[in-house]
Write a protein that holds these residues in place. Structure first.
Motif, mmCIF file in Angstrom:
data_model
loop_
_atom_site.group_PDB
_atom_site.id
_atom_site.type_symbol
_atom_site.label_atom_id
_atom_site.label_comp_id
_atom_site.label_asym_id
_atom_site.label_seq_id
_atom_site.Cartn_x
_atom_site.Cartn_y
_atom_site.Cartn_z
ATOM 1 N N HIS A 9 -4.557 -4.999 6.975
ATOM 2 C CA HIS A 9 -3.853 -5.576 7.903
ATOM 3 C C HIS A 9 -2.675 -6.461 7.586
ATOM 4 O O HIS A 9 -1.764 -6.855 8.138
ATOM 5 N N ASP A 10 -3.054 -6.650 6.179
ATOM 6 C CA ASP A 10 -2.300 -8.018 5.583
ATOM 7 C C ASP A 10 -1.382 -7.396 4.536
ATOM 8 O O ASP A 10 -1.294 -6.919 3.810
ATOM 9 N N LEU A 11 0.118 -7.514 5.072
ATOM 10 C CA LEU A 11 1.227 -6.931 4.350
ATOM 11 C C LEU A 11 1.314 -7.567 3.131
ATOM 12 O O LEU A 11 2.018 -6.833 2.223
ATOM 13 N N ALA A 12 1.068 -8.806 2.827
ATOM 14 C CA ALA A 12 1.070 -9.542 1.585
ATOM 15 C C ALA A 12 0.261 -8.882 0.512
ATOM 16 O O ALA A 12 0.663 -8.589 -0.459
ATOM 17 N N VAL A 13 -0.878 -8.401 1.082
ATOM 18 C CA VAL A 13 -1.786 -7.778 0.071
ATOM 19 C C VAL A 13 -1.313 -6.258 -0.267
ATOM 20 O O VAL A 13 -1.208 -5.978 -1.616
ATOM 21 N N ALA A 14 -0.520 -5.681 0.614
ATOM 22 C CA ALA A 14 -0.131 -4.587 0.417
ATOM 23 C C ALA A 14 0.957 -4.693 -0.523
ATOM 24 O O ALA A 14 1.106 -3.800 -1.419
ATOM 25 N N ARG A 15 1.762 -5.556 -0.339
ATOM 26 C CA ARG A 15 3.065 -5.921 -1.360
ATOM 27 C C ARG A 15 2.397 -6.068 -2.736
ATOM 28 O O ARG A 15 2.999 -5.808 -3.521
ATOM 29 N N LEU A 16 1.383 -6.933 -2.641
ATOM 30 C CA LEU A 16 0.899 -7.401 -3.969
ATOM 31 C C LEU A 16 0.473 -6.270 -4.834
ATOM 32 O O LEU A 16 0.443 -6.094 -5.988
ATOM 33 N N LEU A 17 -0.359 -5.320 -4.096
ATOM 34 C CA LEU A 17 -1.168 -4.293 -4.986
ATOM 35 C C LEU A 17 -0.655 -2.937 -5.016
ATOM 36 O O LEU A 17 -0.843 -2.261 -5.805
ATOM 37 N N SER A 18 0.199 -2.577 -3.879
ATOM 38 C CA SER A 18 0.320 -1.071 -3.803
ATOM 39 C C SER A 18 1.764 -0.836 -4.669
ATOM 40 O O SER A 18 2.861 -1.562 -4.567
ATOM 41 N N HIS A 19 1.781 0.396 -4.645
ATOM 42 C CA HIS A 19 3.223 1.148 -5.137
ATOM 43 C C HIS A 19 3.915 1.512 -3.813
ATOM 44 O O HIS A 19 4.997 1.410 -3.628
ATOM 45 N N ARG A 20 3.158 2.317 -3.175
ATOM 46 C CA ARG A 20 3.457 3.023 -1.987
ATOM 47 C C ARG A 20 2.813 2.584 -0.796
ATOM 48 O O ARG A 20 1.615 2.071 -0.869
ATOM 49 N N ILE A 21 3.397 2.672 0.491
ATOM 50 C CA ILE A 21 2.681 2.352 1.435
ATOM 51 C C ILE A 21 2.627 3.400 2.921
ATOM 52 O O ILE A 21 3.693 3.975 2.856
ATOM 53 N N LEU A 22 1.817 3.455 3.521
ATOM 54 C CA LEU A 22 1.914 4.253 4.936
ATOM 55 C C LEU A 22 1.529 3.125 6.039
ATOM 56 O O LEU A 22 0.629 2.663 6.045
ATOM 57 N N VAL A 23 2.609 3.299 6.939
ATOM 58 C CA VAL A 23 2.341 2.548 8.091
ATOM 59 C C VAL A 23 1.885 3.407 9.169
ATOM 60 O O VAL A 23 2.255 4.381 9.648
ATOM 61 N N MET A 24 0.808 2.811 10.118
ATOM 62 C CA MET A 24 0.185 3.611 10.942
ATOM 63 C C MET A 24 0.123 3.027 12.298
ATOM 64 O O MET A 24 0.050 2.014 12.280
ATOM 65 N N LYS A 25 0.331 3.843 13.240
ATOM 66 C CA LYS A 25 0.233 3.497 14.640
ATOM 67 C C LYS A 25 -0.150 4.593 15.449
ATOM 68 O O LYS A 25 0.102 5.992 15.233
ATOM 69 N N ASP A 26 -0.986 4.286 16.458
ATOM 70 C CA ASP A 26 -1.688 5.303 17.184
ATOM 71 C C ASP A 26 -2.068 6.523 16.571
ATOM 72 O O ASP A 26 -2.059 7.745 17.066
ATOM 73 N N GLY A 27 -2.873 6.415 15.288
ATOM 74 C CA GLY A 27 -3.354 7.430 14.748
ATOM 75 C C GLY A 27 -2.448 8.270 13.881
ATOM 76 O O GLY A 27 -2.767 9.209 13.234
ATOM 77 N N ARG A 28 -1.133 7.983 13.793
ATOM 78 C CA ARG A 28 -0.210 8.579 13.255
ATOM 79 C C ARG A 28 0.514 7.818 12.160
ATOM 80 O O ARG A 28 0.663 6.742 12.128
ATOM 81 N N VAL A 29 0.983 8.497 10.946
ATOM 82 C CA VAL A 29 1.742 7.727 9.920
ATOM 83 C C VAL A 29 3.198 7.721 10.544
ATOM 84 O O VAL A 29 3.718 8.615 10.748
ATOM 85 N N ILE A 30 3.808 6.435 10.719
ATOM 86 C CA ILE A 30 5.083 6.438 11.471
ATOM 87 C C ILE A 30 6.013 6.140 10.396
ATOM 88 O O ILE A 30 7.405 6.137 10.657
ATOM 89 N N GLU A 31 5.791 5.681 9.058
ATOM 90 C CA GLU A 31 6.748 5.395 8.256
ATOM 91 C C GLU A 31 5.858 5.322 6.879
ATOM 92 O O GLU A 31 4.964 4.972 6.488
ATOM 93 N N SER A 32 6.718 5.829 5.820
ATOM 94 C CA SER A 32 5.981 5.802 4.603
ATOM 95 C C SER A 32 7.109 5.696 3.458
ATOM 96 O O SER A 32 8.222 5.909 3.670
ATOM 97 N N GLY A 33 6.702 5.069 2.162
ATOM 98 C CA GLY A 33 7.616 5.148 1.197
ATOM 99 C C GLY A 33 7.218 4.099 0.299
ATOM 100 O O GLY A 33 6.196 3.463 0.020
ATOM 101 N N LEU A 34 8.238 3.583 -0.616
ATOM 102 C CA LEU A 34 7.985 2.480 -1.643
ATOM 103 C C LEU A 34 7.556 1.294 -0.811
ATOM 104 O O LEU A 34 8.335 0.945 -0.091
#
Lengths: 233, 256, 297
Positions: free
Chosen positions: B208-233
């Protein structure tokens, strides 16, 4: 000669959903090219979209319309539509980016931060370390700081680490967003020399420079971004 | 080349509508994918589905085995699936007591996977365990200690060693740094980052920590209500979020 | 399985005459025999059974007693030992229980017995074909020490995932420098199921291997029966560099002079005097009757 970077009719606006869908236009119909050996300076007042344009080339901001072609060897890749993996590969091997801010992980020393960037771009570990040391020395970062994490450094010191990271590997495209902003005259001169060396090695540099003297020293061409200013819809 | 992991149409709904709806994702070797969202967004359900700990209502999970063949994990035999999970996969859990055997020493925790795949030489198992404990910065002197006496950060590092000892290619992480002090978090993130790069691991990290996502990940999925609502670099989604919910998420943190 | 077609199996198949012979009703005995047959068919596999209330508390060998009751026939001769001894309260009361409820003959002689119920030992005298050794088992699940969830341990058995057993041995060596498990030392039966041999000393583990007698294990509280058919391979788990070894005693039995038996320490006076004597009292007595003498005899 083929351009390394080519923007065709590029447009971008932000939609602020938290403010009732307010649309903030950034640039509209922007076109520019950068050839090997060139240093294209983006000009115009603050807020004209210079930084956003650089970020779009880097893939950090999305592109709403138009094409942003970056040449990877013989293949032009359209950043506006490329898969994330393709953009990451370009960042590793083709385009470097130096921003005004250093974003690094705690605990890692300055020298290692720079060397890691070199390895990521494909340098062998020993060479990455040697070149990192050479760059930090050239940028006059006191050697006692090399093994300390940059998080505690002053703005100017951090910026020099950032520059070393951006310059350590040879990438054909170099995007510079006010790299000299917090540097003194002596280090500004070093950066000017580093840019000239990249140009001489055939890189295409696109940059934003606040200082008049730096701009004059490096620019082969100035593109005034105000002519791409978008009209609010 | 087919991706290492490819999930398609993963769905698991709980009574009341929570869960995970038609999520698809792909992951290549060496890629780190962050799944972010608030609690209840379905991100943990997604991770449990990927780990095959939860049975999906619909969908498939294709995984490329070491021999190059691609298999749907949801129809793989149980013995084969479990072997895969404890050799080629890792799972770092938020609650270390769920991911470790608390009644077993640190060295035994690391050695377990080796013994599970047939290692029967005590000295060699111990050597491998010692090596991995050092790599996660746990002093060899603590090797025979119970993880009950370890700090939160040490427990997480022990989980990492326990999972990586069989040199898995895919590691799932569920909020691995939450609940830790900030300085401990930084050290752990740094360690994970280094190991991921060094070993070329593919990682799906739920946070749930966006800083962790930024530091570690190449790509990201944003989920809301069980669905992926946005994804990308990752940096693109965090710096130029498009979906209203992502903008809210990004603007809700001080500096990600 | 030819060796099995002797008295062991004949007994399982026949059933007994009287309604209350051996305390349990015939229907219950048949249910237990079915579990035993299944256990024999799948060596080392824990078969669930509907354990009955017995007129003795759990921990007194209710599992073993039910198995014994199910296999006893009128012609059987029963021996009951507890820690190797025929004379402890537990052994005596179980022996009397069966003498009373079935009227069968009892003995203390290993060689003379057809059914031997045991807690914590395997007799020193080599067992022979036709004999049945019934173990009282408190905790049948060898994996429980490290994995408390039964759904998980069942799956581990089903898939032969036995790495965890070695984790237990690893912990032993890490802590003590050697495998310190001396009782209930895990074994693998017929190359398949890992089994807890009940709290017998590991000294007795080699006796389970290739044993001519039928070995049955009953856990009353846990409602499990498992078995090792005659002449089955039973291997104690080990590491390549820490092989399985049995306890060694640095002196022979003080009474009979035997140097190859499992010894108990016995306090002889209130001034701290102690001697080491055979835990298998019947074996020790037989040896003395044959003229063997130790230093205290």
């Amino acid at each position: 000669m083929q351009p390394l970077v080519e923007l065709e009719n590029v447009s971008k606006s932000f939609t602020l959903h938290l403010r009732g869908g307010l649309r903030l236009p950034v640039v509209s119909g922007a076109s520019l090219v950068a050839h090997p050996g060139e240093c294209v300076v983006l000009g115009g007042p603050s807020g004209a979209g210079k930084s956003s344009l650089l970020r779009m080339i880097h893939g950090n901001y999305r592109c709403d319309a138009g094409r942003i072609l970056v040449r990877d060897g013989a293949e032009p890749v359209d950043i506006a539509t490329a898969e994330p993996r393709r953009i990451l590969a370009l960042r590793r091997g083709v385009m470097g980016h130096v921003s005004q801010f250093l974003r690094v992980i705690p605990r890692i020393g300055a020298l290692e931060v720079v060397a890691a960037a070199g390895r990521e771009a494909g340098l062998e570990a020993g060479a990455a370390r040697d070149q990192a040391a050479a760059l930090l020395a050239r940028l006059n970062l006191p050697e006692r700081l090399w093994h300390l994490p940059p998080a505690t450094f002053s703005g100017g010191e951090q910026q020099r680490v950032n520059i070393a990271r951006g310059f350590i590997a040879h990438r054909p495209v170099l995007l510079l967003d006010e790299p000299t902003a917090s540097l003194d005259a002596r280090n500004r001169t070093v950066v000017v020399e580093l840019i000239a060396a990249k140009q001489a090695a055939g890189a295409a540099v696109i940059g934003i420079f606040h200082d008049q003297d730096v701009r004059e020293a490096v620019a082969t061409r100035v593109v005034d971004v105000t002519r791409f200013a978008a009209q609010a819809a | 080349m087919t991706p290492l992991l490819s999930a398609r149409g993963l769905t698991k709904l709980y009574p009341g509508g929570r869960g995970c709806r038609e999520v698809s994702l792909e992951l290549d070797a060496g890629e780190v994918l962050a799944v972010v969202g608030e609690s209840g967004s379905g991100k943990s359900t997604l991770l449990s589905l990927l780990a095959t700990e939860l049975a999906a209502d619909a969908g498939r999970i294709d995984y490329r085995l070491r021999d190059g063949t691609v298999r749907d994990l949801l129809v793989l035999g149980e013995a084969e699936r479990r072997l895969l999970l404890r050799t080629d996969w890792g799972f770092i859990r938020q609650d270390a007591t769920q991911g470790l055997r608390m009644a077993v020493s640190a060295g035994g925790n690391v050695g377990e996977r080796l013994m599970a795949v047939g290692a029967r030489h005590y000295g060699n198992i111990r050597e491998a365990a010692r090596d991995w404990l050092e790599r996660v910065e746990i002093a060899p002197a603590r090797m025979d200690d119970s993880p009950r006496g370890f700090s939160g950060g040490m427990r997480q590092r022990l989980q990492i060693a326990r999972n990586l000892v069989t040199q898995p290619r895919l590691v799932l992480m569920d909020e691995p740094t939450s609940g830790l002090d900030v300085s401990v978090q930084a050290r752990l993130l740094d360690l994970i980052r280094g190991l991921v790069a060094e070993l070329g691991l593919a990682v799906v990290i739920v946070t749930h920590d966006l800083a962790v996502a930024r530091l570690l990940s190449h790509r990201i999925l944003v989920m809301k209500d069980g669905r992926v609502i946005e994804s990308g670099l990752t940096d693109q989604v965090l710096d130029d979020p498009a979906a209203p919910y992502t903008q809210l998420l990004v603007s809700s943190v001080l500096a990600a | 399985m030819t060796a099995m077609s002797t008295r062991g199996f004949a007994r399982l198949a026949s059933g007994a005459a009287g309604t209350n012979f051996g305390y349990l009703d015939e229907q219950t005995k048949r249910m237990i025999r079915r579990a035993i047959l299944k256990a024999v068919a799948i060596p080392g596999y824990q078969v669930p059974f509907a354990s009955r209330e017995m007129p003795m508390p759990y921990g007194w060998g209710t599992g073993g007693v039910q198995v014994t009751a199910a296999v006893l026939g009128p012609a059987d001769v029963l021996k009951v030992i507890d820690q190797g001894s025929d004379d402890t309260t537990n052994a005596v009361s179980i022996r009397q229980f069966f003498a009373r409820t079935s009227g069968i003959a009892t003995t203390t002689s290993t060689a003379a017995a057809s059914v031997i119920q045991t807690r914590h030992r395997i007799p020193e005298h080599r067992l022979k074909e036709g004999q049945v050794l019934v173990y009282q088992v408190p905790i049948p699940e060898p994996l429980r020490f490290l994995e408390p969830r039964e759904t998980e341990t069942r799956r581990m058995h089903a898939l032969s995932e036995y790495g965890l057993m070695h984790v237990k041995l690893y912990e032993d060596i890490a802590r003590h420098g050697h495998i310190a498990t001396t009782y209930a030392y895990p074994v693998q039966v017929a190359g398949r199921y890992v089994m807890d041999p009940s709290p017998t000393p590991k000294f007795d583990n080699p006796k389970m291997d290739d044993c001519p007698a039928l070995q049955l294990f009953g856990a009353g509280r846990e409602r499990r029966i498992y078995a090792v058919p005659p002449y089955t391979r039973v291997r104690s788990l080990e590491f390549e560099d820490h092989p399985f070894t049995v306890q060694r005693f640095d002196r022979p039995c003080a009474l009979c002079g035997a140097a190859d038996t499992y010894l108990d320490e016995v306090v002889t006076d209130d001034r701290g005097g102690r001697i080491f004597v055979c835990s298998d009292t019947d074996h020790c007595e037989e040896r003395r009757a044959a003229g063997h003498r130790g230093e205290a005899a």
